[in-house]
Scaffold this motif. Structure first.
Motif, mmCIF file in Angstrom:
data_model
loop_
_atom_site.group_PDB
_atom_site.id
_atom_site.type_symbol
_atom_site.label_atom_id
_atom_site.label_comp_id
_atom_site.label_asym_id
_atom_site.label_seq_id
_atom_site.Cartn_x
_atom_site.Cartn_y
_atom_site.Cartn_z
ATOM 1 N N ALA A 1 0.830 -1.209 0.000
ATOM 2 C CA ALA A 1 0.000 0.000 0.000
ATOM 3 C C ALA A 1 0.863 1.257 0.000
ATOM 4 N N VAL A 2 1.974 1.225 0.736
ATOM 5 C CA VAL A 2 2.889 2.367 0.770
ATOM 6 C C VAL A 2 3.479 2.606 -0.616
ATOM 7 N N ASN A 3 3.946 1.541 -1.255
ATOM 8 C CA ASN A 3 4.507 1.673 -2.605
ATOM 9 C C ASN A 3 3.454 2.123 -3.616
ATOM 10 N N THR A 4 2.252 1.584 -3.520
ATOM 11 C CA THR A 4 1.166 1.972 -4.414
ATOM 12 C C THR A 4 0.819 3.446 -4.244
ATOM 13 N N ALA A 5 0.731 3.899 -2.997
ATOM 14 C CA ALA A 5 0.402 5.303 -2.723
ATOM 15 C C ALA A 5 1.478 6.228 -3.285
ATOM 16 N N ILE A 6 2.750 5.868 -3.115
ATOM 17 C CA ILE A 6 3.838 6.691 -3.650
ATOM 18 C C ILE A 6 3.763 6.747 -5.174
ATOM 19 N N ALA A 7 3.591 5.605 -5.816
ATOM 20 C CA ALA A 7 3.526 5.562 -7.285
ATOM 21 C C ALA A 7 2.329 6.359 -7.809
ATOM 22 N N ALA A 8 1.182 6.219 -7.176
ATOM 23 C CA ALA A 8 -0.006 6.955 -7.607
ATOM 24 C C ALA A 8 0.171 8.452 -7.393
ATOM 25 N N CYS A 9 0.798 8.808 -6.297
ATOM 26 C CA CYS A 9 1.045 10.219 -5.989
ATOM 27 C C CYS A 9 1.966 10.844 -7.036
ATOM 28 N N ILE A 10 3.026 10.152 -7.403
ATOM 29 C CA ILE A 10 3.952 10.647 -8.416
ATOM 30 C C ILE A 10 3.230 10.803 -9.755
ATOM 31 N N ALA A 11 2.404 9.837 -10.096
ATOM 32 C CA ALA A 11 1.666 9.888 -11.364
ATOM 33 C C ALA A 11 0.646 11.032 -11.374
ATOM 34 N N LYS A 12 0.021 11.311 -10.240
ATOM 35 C CA LYS A 12 -1.020 12.337 -10.170
ATOM 36 C C LYS A 12 -0.454 13.750 -10.020
#
Length: 182
Positions: free
Chosen positions: A146-157
């Motif tokens: 979840a931490v990795n997913t949140a970071i990746a989504a944040c960078i993309a957004k």
């Protein structure tokens, strides 16, 4: 939470005063923060309904002009972001540790909202600009995926690729590290 917030970060303290005055006169908003920060910046956070915040932010952009580093509204701020802004840090069980460092202090609030809306994470703290060269950072926890997913989504957004300076995701951080982060 149905509250929206407006954020502005400026390179001038006097222009910061003028900008706050213009925002408060332009719309029915609540002033949450208006203070100098290092290095010689001025940070402003206002809250209100979506329309009032938009009106106040438009007044801020007109007044601040080229002295504005960042001027943004966040509509329907996530409850956990509002809670983290009210507290120095939150007491949560740390599973994995995530951290996102931002170029600007108020950018940390934008990133925190993206992180919470992107994944199943719990915010630990949002640090804004004091003693860290005008930068900000967000500490959060959750399962490592979840931490990795949140970071990746944040960078993309993130609409400004220069806003995020660095990130980390640490599975099962050492308890002594966690104790110093809070």
């Amino acid at each position: 939470m149905s509250v929206s917030i407006g954020l502005i970060e400026l390179t001038s303290i006097p222009v910061g005063y003028e900008t706050v005055d213009a925002m408060l006169k332009a719309a029915n908003v609540e002033l949450l923060r208006a203070a100098p920060s290092c290095p010689g910046k001025y940070l402003v956070v206002i809250a209100g309904n979506v329309g009032s915040v938009a009106t106040a932010c438009a007044a801020a952009e007109r007044t601040a002009s080229k002295k504005a580093i960042l001027c943004r509204a966040i509509n329907h701020l996530a409850d956990s972001v509002a809670d983290a802004l009210k507290q120095a840090s939150r007491d949560v069980k740390v599973k994995s540790l995530g951290c996102v460092e931002t170029r600007t202090g108020l950018g940390a609030i934008l990133i925190a909202d993206h992180l919470v809306k992107a994944g199943r994470i719990d915010l630990m703290s949002i640090r804004i600009a004091q003693g860290i060269g005008g930068k900000g950072y967000v500490n959060f926890t959750g399962e490592i995926a979840a931490v990795n997913t949140a970071i990746a989504a944040c960078i993309a957004k993130c609409d400004d690729p220069k806003l995020i300076m660095s990130t980390c995701a640490i599975a099962t951080p050492h308890p002594d590290l966690v104790a110093h982060i809070r």
